[in-house]
Design an enzyme around this catalytic site. Structure first.
Site, mmCIF file in Angstrom:
data_model
loop_
_atom_site.group_PDB
_atom_site.id
_atom_site.type_symbol
_atom_site.label_atom_id
_atom_site.label_comp_id
_atom_site.label_asym_id
_atom_site.label_seq_id
_atom_site.Cartn_x
_atom_site.Cartn_y
_atom_site.Cartn_z
ATOM 1 C CD1 TRP A 177 -2.663 -1.936 0.750
ATOM 2 C CD2 TRP A 177 -1.508 -2.217 2.760
ATOM 3 N NE1 TRP A 177 -2.944 -3.050 1.071
ATOM 4 C CE2 TRP A 177 -2.392 -3.546 2.310
ATOM 5 C CE3 TRP A 177 -0.659 -2.338 3.594
ATOM 6 C CZ2 TRP A 177 -2.365 -4.463 3.011
ATOM 7 C CZ3 TRP A 177 -0.782 -3.187 4.518
ATOM 8 C CH2 TRP A 177 -1.755 -4.310 4.264
ATOM 9 C CG HIS A 178 4.520 1.714 1.249
ATOM 10 N ND1 HIS A 178 5.626 1.121 1.636
ATOM 11 C CD2 HIS A 178 3.433 1.696 2.429
ATOM 12 C CE1 HIS A 178 5.438 1.143 2.878
ATOM 13 N NE2 HIS A 178 4.066 1.097 3.210
ATOM 14 C CE1 TYR A 179 -2.882 3.977 -3.750
ATOM 15 C CE2 TYR A 179 -2.436 1.943 -2.686
ATOM 16 C CZ TYR A 179 -3.339 2.852 -2.896
ATOM 17 O OH TYR A 179 -4.369 3.390 -2.269
#
Length: 566
Positions: free
Chosen positions: A513-515
């Site tokens: 979830w580090h987009y």
């Protein structure tokens, strides 16, 4: 002096009571909003950046926050660490987590709740490094002050259990040094970072930062779905002047900016939502916008470009000893460009009620097909039937086989990048997103180096209690690669040589979830986050990042919301 002390105590007491009560007087459903309203600032997205940003602005101005999701305080799953995976596996229309699948087939989640990604993530809290701060052009003293403002509310020092302590000692034993102890700072070596989970396992989110707000200066509207930004013109230059949004009953509302040169609309809708809303409002690649019948306000082909996601790969380590429930607490910041972290827990085999049938359903936490964290699904196989088959296959795995944890590596950077484009004109639908995982060879090199470091940690004396002595590392790779939650048949077989590890990296890539990207500084916004070619419009969130800050971005995203508006 006594007056100031008493005043300070009163404020602290009020904040504490508000935190316990979680009842913001300024927060309500968008159905209660007037058809037309006027504000000094309109913040689109009450997420990880939007909440601290709005709280800060409200001290001096009238601020409207439009959040498309509900309140985290109405969902006990969001606030309880033990139900971390339950939120991610909920794919209902009212879920705080909205699933999306990249064009590569990696299942991901975007937040749909006040507090944004801080309501869904694994809770690790760590600042950006000094070099990142300098490269961003931020004032180091202001940044430190903003971090501390955030940390006073949401960050805690975790207490390590035996499994996490073993990961930490294993990293140090294998040369990921020095031992930096507990710190929020980004320093090469091994450290214990902060957590937004308190000692009781309760999650504290960016929504908690709204307690800093001046109640008379802010309105937070829930389930307010912004359709587009409205513009007027100053000569030939467009000026943002308002937004159109719908409430949960589909009723249209309009909010306008008050007259004033400093007044602005600020997009804080995240790395997917902000570029998507710019395009829906006529800002983006002209040909792409016209293909959907949209009027072009500003032709900027850079909107939606530079989309990146830090690729993550994990090794499941079955344990002969019981392990504690833990999310990310320890990180090894290596010098070869990979971060090593771990999570553990017996809740991989908890049973919850099915959202569709109501009958008990086995959940495997991070490994759950319902969650999708370890699910890489080819585009042609993205069907409910495929996921159902994976759930059924997983249900036959013995409970004892799932005891253990996983050690993961994620690539710093990364250098690979993709793009975002509209799928349709529905602002609530997911856009088309590609991250091009491992397109750049250096990302693949760093993944292989990270997997090799994980092997050293597993073989270390410090970790011996939590690994079967005769369970070879290639077997661990094959066990991880063959979990039926991964519907892309893995090619890993017989060995941990570089070529096999490259295949493992490609075949088992997932998200954490580090987009980021899509509205990057220098391409879509300037150094002050103003949208190029438009007045009174800014973007303040992770979509502006050229690289994800530190090991985990949430602390910096919250800080950004504070320090850009102080």
């Amino acid at each position: 002096m006594a007056f100031f002390i008493l005043t300070g105590l009163f404020v602290l007491l009020s904040v504490s009571q508000q935190a316990r009560g979680q009842n913001y007087t300024f927060m309500r459903e968008a159905t209660h909003a007037p058809p037309v309203a006027y504000y000094d600032y309109i913040v689109i997205g009450g997420g990880t950046a939007g909440c601290p940003l709005a709280a800060t602005l409200s001290r001096r101005y009238r601020v409207l926050v439009l959040e498309r999701g509900g309140s985290p305080y109405d969902d006990d799953r969001v606030l309880n660490m033990a139900h971390f995976s339950d939120v991610l596996s909920d794919t209902s229309a009212s879920s705080p987590s909205q699933r999306f699948v990249s064009e590569e087939g990696v299942i991901n989640s975007r937040p749909r709740v006040l507090g944004g990604g801080s309501c869904l993530n694994a809770g690790f809290f760590s600042r950006a490094g000094a070099g990142y701060v300098r490269a961003a052009g931020w004032d180091a003293r202001e940044v430190l002050s903003a971090y501390r403002w955030v940390e006073d509310v949401v960050a805690f020092q975790p207490e390590l259990g035996p499994w996490q302590a073993a990961v930490r000692r294993g990293l140090l034993e294998t040369g990921v040094v020095p031992d930096n102890g507990f710190t929020y700072d980004h320093i090469p070596g091994t450290k214990v970072g902060g957590s937004i989970f308190d000692p009781e396992g309760r999650r504290h989110t960016a929504a908690d930062l709204l307690r800093y707000s001046r109640p008379e200066g802010i309105d937070v509207l829930l389930r307010a779905r912004v359709a587009r930004i409205l513009f007027s013109y100053k000569g030939t230059k467009p000026v943002a002047r308002g937004v159109v949004y719908r409430d949960s009953q589909g009723i249209i509302h309009v909010a306008y900016l008050n007259q004033g040169d400093a007044n602005e609309i600020i997009l804080s809708a995240g790395a997917l939502g902000s570029p998507q809303l710019l395009m829906l409002s006529g800002v983006g690649p002209a040909d792409h916008l016209r293909s959907y019948g949209l009027d072009v306000v500003v032709d900027n082909p850079e909107v939606g470009q530079g989309m990146s996601d830090n690729p993550m790969n994990a090794i499941f380590v079955p344990s002969p000893s019981p392990v504690e429930l833990s999310l990310i607490q320890v990180v090894g910041i290596t010098r070869f460009g990979s971060y090593i972290e771990g999570a553990s827990g017996a809740d991989w085999t908890t049973r919850t009620a099915s959202t569709s049938t109501g009958t008990p359903e086995r959940s495997f936490g991070m490994f759950s097909p319902q969650t999708g964290q370890l699910s890489t699904v080819p585009p042609k196989q993205r069907t409910p039937e495929a996921i159902a088959r994976a759930v059924e296959a997983m249900s036959r795995v013995p409970d004892a086989a799932m005891r253990g944890g996983f050690i993961l590596e994620k690539v710093l950077g990364p250098q690979s990048a993709g793009s975002l484009a509209l799928r349709n004109l529905d602002p609530d639908d997911n856009p088309v997103v590609s991250f091009n995982y491992f397109a750049h060879p250096d990302d693949l090199r760093r993944c292989v180096a990270g997997i090799e470091e994980i092997e050293r940690v597993i073989r270390s004396r410090a970790f011996a209690r939590f690994a079967y002595p005769n369970f070879a590392f290639p077997a661990m790779l094959n066990v991880t690669a063959e979990f039926p939650v991964n519907l892309m048949r893995a090619n890993v077989r017989g060995g941990s040589d570089p070529a096999a590890l490259e295949r493992f990296c490609r075949d088992t890539v997932m998200t954490i979830w580090h987009y980021h990207g899509g509205c990057q500084v220098g391409r879509v916004v300037d150094r002050d986050y103003r949208v190029l070619g438009i007045d009174a419009l800014r973007v303040i969130d992770g979509s502006t990042f050229n690289a994800s800050p530190g090991t985990n971005p949430q602390a910096t995203v919250m800080m950004l919301g504070r320090q850009t508006q102080k």
